[in-house]
Design an enzyme around this catalytic site. Structure first.
Site, PDB file in Angstrom:
ATOM      1  N   ASP A  92       0.920  -1.226   0.043  1.00 18.58           N
ATOM      2  CA  ASP A  92      -0.077   0.044   0.035  1.00 18.58           C
ATOM      3  C   ASP A  92       0.792   1.188  -0.009  1.00 18.58           C
ATOM      4  OD1 ASP A  92      -1.690  -1.929   0.193  1.00 18.58           O
ATOM      5  OD2 ASP A  92      -2.990  -0.876   1.946  1.00 18.58           O
ATOM      6  N   LYS A 156      -6.648   3.162  -3.384  1.00 17.33           N
ATOM      7  CA  LYS A 156      -7.051   2.982  -2.025  1.00 17.33           C
ATOM      8  C   LYS A 156      -7.363   4.451  -1.888  1.00 17.33           C
ATOM      9  CE  LYS A 156      -5.047   2.127   2.539  1.00 17.33           C
ATOM     10  NZ  LYS A 156      -4.057   1.319   3.420  1.00 17.33           N
ATOM     11  N   LYS A 188     -10.157   0.088  -2.919  1.00 21.09           N
ATOM     12  CA  LYS A 188     -10.069  -0.046  -1.463  1.00 21.09           C
ATOM     13  C   LYS A 188     -10.419   1.091  -0.532  1.00 21.09           C
ATOM     14  CE  LYS A 188      -6.910  -1.221   2.494  1.00 21.09           C
ATOM     15  NZ  LYS A 188      -5.353  -1.744   3.016  1.00 21.09           N
TER      16      LYS A 188
END
Lengths: 222, 221
Positions: A92, A156, A188
């Site tokens: 991430d 995300k 996400k």
């Protein structure tokens, strides 16, 4: 949706400073039993998490340049390679939001190109954290465009690092990202998702993953 | 003890802090504004060093940056790489987070060993060790200070600031035990002239704050 299906959406997360190895070991043990999609932990906990999660269906996820994202591209790429070598399976990455807002897209290009290549070479996926609470709609769309250009697997919404953010992730953030990326790219939702209802609303809006520190409460609330 | 404007101004590490994700122009504007003050240093995150070090150096000023910040959760290898690049880009001081998970796990030898290479690359520049005082017991805070002393690290930095407020007790705990053997920088929650004066009286040798202009200007009101 049943409890097991919901668990497969969740990156069970603990990014607090100063968690002990013992705590993270137990945290991963429980996550494995709940069959969460991944456990998301700080890089210095990758090896501890990997020991527990090896061979399970819960992946080791870590964060790069977290939570500010204000690192040179080469530092982000180095940190990614190091995380992968230590056992991370999902990356991430915090985008350089300052560069994006300054329209220095070449900086975002450089970090994405290197991080995606290093990750995909090792069979790991990349989620790009774009920090929606700090962006305009146009900037969110631009960030998605850059993510798509470089083959990012999942976009995300946010770091969820509330000490510096004006708001949590919204359902509208998720919808906008969903509209801005191709069908195969995941979304996400992370930041302020604490209840089963929060999680289901995000999934309804198009989220394919949920980042939450309250993963257990979320699945048990079904 | 009468604390004057200059006593505070010259010990401040000034940061932009409160503005999340500033544009490059906003960072540069902030850096240029600090040139009008006699702060100890101006703080930028690693990415911004290259674009701003020269502005500060040309004016005879110092730049500090933050390593493994603000969570102290980077691996040793990534952290050291980040630090080396920061020095190459022009940082004059480094505020390095200790591995606070390892510390809380009781691995004190590892924490020390892990920090040693940072001491070795400073080449006369100032290293500060962020020890996350707000996450530690008093015994642990003193143990963190001992690690810094053993390594010859000249400064302890109490906290990162994000969400953590440094107490006067945290500063005086270290100063009452070690006096001039180690310097302490108070970081987190110092927002007013009164806060800053109280920190100086508690023994703080430096103050990190994103309210630097407001604090110093308010001495003249």
């Amino acid at each position: 949706m049943n409890k097991n299906e919901l668990a497969r959406y969740i990156d069970q997360t603990n990014l607090k400073p100063g968690m002990t190895e013992e705590f993270i070991t137990e945290f991963c043990q429980k996550a494995k039993e709940n069959h969460f999609a991944s456990v998301c932990i700080l890089p210095n906990m990758i090896e501890t998490a990997a020991k527990v999660l090896k061979g399970s269906d819960t992946k080791v996820c870590t964060v790069i340049s977290f939570p500010l994202g204000f690192d040179r591209p080469d530092v982000k790429i180095f940190e990614t390679e190091d995380a992968l070598a230590k056992g991370a399976e999902e990356i991430d990455l915090v985008m350089n939001v300052s560069a994006l807002k300054s329209e220095k897209y070449d900086v975002v290009d450089e970090e994405l190109e290197g991080v995606v290549k290093a990750s995909h070479d090792k069979g790991a996926i990349v989620k790009l954290i774009i920090e929606t609470p700090l962006l305009t709609e146009e900037q969110i769309v631009k960030a998605c465009e850059l993510a798509e250009k470089h083959g990012v697997d999942i976009v995300k919404t946010s770091t969820g690092f509330s000490a510096m953010l004006p708001r949590s992730t919204s359902v509208d953030d998720v919808k906008l990202i969903r509209r801005s990326v191709k069908k195969e790219t995941g979304v996400k939702a992370a930041g302020g998702i604490r209840t089963t209802a929060d999680a289901l609303a995000m999934i309804e809006a198009g989220a394919t993953r949920i980042g939450a520190s309250a993963g257990e409460e979320i699945i048990n609330g079904l | 003890m009468d604390v004057k404007r200059n006593d505070v101004e010259r010990i401040i590490d000034a940061s932009l802090g409160a503005t999340p994700a500033p544009t490059l122009q906003q960072v540069e504007d902030f850096v240029r504004k600090t040139l009008n003050y006699n702060f100890a240093t101006t703080l930028t995150e690693p990415y911004f060093i290259k674009g701003n070090a020269e502005i500060l150096h040309d004016a005879g000023k110092q730049l500090v940056t933050v390593i493994a910040y603000p969570l102290g959760g980077m691996t040793h290898e990534a952290k050291l790489y980040q630090a080396k690049q920061a020095l190459r880009d022009g940082a004059d001081e480094l505020d390095v987070s200790m591995d606070v998970s390892a510390f809380k796990s009781g691995k004190y030898d590892y924490v020390k060993e892990e920090l040693k290479p940072f001491v070795d690359i400073m080449d006369g520049k100032i290293l500060k060790m962020i020890y996350f005082a707000s996450l530690l017991s008093e015994d642990e805070q003193l143990r963190a200070a001992e690690i810094a002393l053993d390594l010859g690290i000249p400064y302890l930095k109490t906290n990162t600031g994000y969400g953590f407020v440094t107490s006067l007790d945290q500063v005086s705990l270290i100063k009452n035990r070690y006096h001039d053997e180690i310097k302490v920088m108070a970081s987190g929650g110092v927002r007013t002239k009164e806060d800053a004066i109280a920190m100086v009286k508690a023994g703080a040798d430096r103050i990190a704050t994103s309210s630097s202009f407001k604090i110093v200007d308010s001495f003249d009101e």
